[in-house]
Design a protein around this motif. Structure first.
Motif, PDB file in Angstrom:
ATOM      1  N   UNK A 296      27.933  40.962  49.514  1.00 44.92           N
ATOM      2  CA  UNK A 296      28.374  41.740  50.675  1.00 44.92           C
ATOM      3  C   UNK A 296      29.700  41.264  51.244  1.00 44.92           C
ATOM      4  N   UNK A 297      30.121  40.070  50.929  1.00 42.32           N
ATOM      5  CA  UNK A 297      31.362  39.538  51.466  1.00 42.32           C
ATOM      6  C   UNK A 297      32.520  39.942  50.559  1.00 42.32           C
ATOM      7  N   UNK A 298      33.245  40.965  50.956  1.00 45.66           N
ATOM      8  CA  UNK A 298      34.304  41.510  50.102  1.00 45.66           C
ATOM      9  C   UNK A 298      35.469  40.543  49.929  1.00 45.66           C
TER      10      UNK A 298
ATOM     11  N   UNK B 168      35.348  32.223  59.376  1.00 44.36           N
ATOM     12  CA  UNK B 168      34.173  32.950  58.930  1.00 44.36           C
ATOM     13  C   UNK B 168      33.912  32.717  57.439  1.00 44.36           C
ATOM     14  N   UNK B 169      34.972  32.543  56.688  1.00 43.62           N
ATOM     15  CA  UNK B 169      34.808  32.332  55.262  1.00 43.62           C
ATOM     16  C   UNK B 169      34.152  30.985  54.968  1.00 43.62           C
TER      17      UNK B 169
ATOM     18  N   UNK C  38      26.816  28.531  53.715  1.00 50.98           N
ATOM     19  CA  UNK C  38      25.515  29.182  53.599  1.00 50.98           C
ATOM     20  C   UNK C  38      25.128  29.399  52.141  1.00 50.98           C
ATOM     21  N   UNK C  39      26.075  29.858  51.328  1.00 48.94           N
ATOM     22  CA  UNK C  39      25.794  30.119  49.918  1.00 48.94           C
ATOM     23  C   UNK C  39      25.494  28.814  49.186  1.00 48.94           C
TER      24      UNK C  39
ATOM     25  N   UNK D  73      36.667  38.597  46.407  1.00 48.75           N
ATOM     26  CA  UNK D  73      37.979  38.756  45.799  1.00 48.75           C
ATOM     27  C   UNK D  73      38.673  37.420  45.558  1.00 48.75           C
ATOM     28  N   UNK D  74      38.408  36.449  46.412  1.00 49.08           N
ATOM     29  CA  UNK D  74      39.113  35.177  46.304  1.00 49.08           C
ATOM     30  C   UNK D  74      38.497  34.256  45.253  1.00 49.08           C
TER      31      UNK D  74
END
Length: 86
Positions: A45-47, A1-2, A8-9, A51-52
């Protein structure tokens, strides 16, 4: 998913950079504002992704905010200026 988030980004950033560099934001101002807003919301929105890769997220949000502000200025300017006589 990541990997989906990353693809997409990067795709949306490349679209905005293409429009900024080659088209110089001469058209599609309303769509660019929407793309920037979606990019900011989607990136923030992607927590776990935030963080990474904090430096990447901050740079993407900075590019999106710059594009949104510049396109809103151009959109308002082009919307209210009367067309010049030829």
């Amino acid at each position: 998913m990541e990997i989906f988030y990353f693809i997409w980004i990067v795709f949306m950033v490349l679209i905005l950079l293409y429009r900024m560099i080659f088209q110089k934001f001469k058209k599609h101002n309303r769509e660019n504002i929407g793309l920037s807003a979606i990019l900011i919301i989607f990136t923030g929105s992607s927590y776990t992704f935030t963080q990474m890769n904090l430096i990447f997220v901050i740079s993407v949000i900075a590019v999106a905010v710059y594009c949104a502000v510049w396109n809103s200025i151009l959109f308002v300017r082009n919307g209210y200026e009367p067309e010049r006589l030829k």
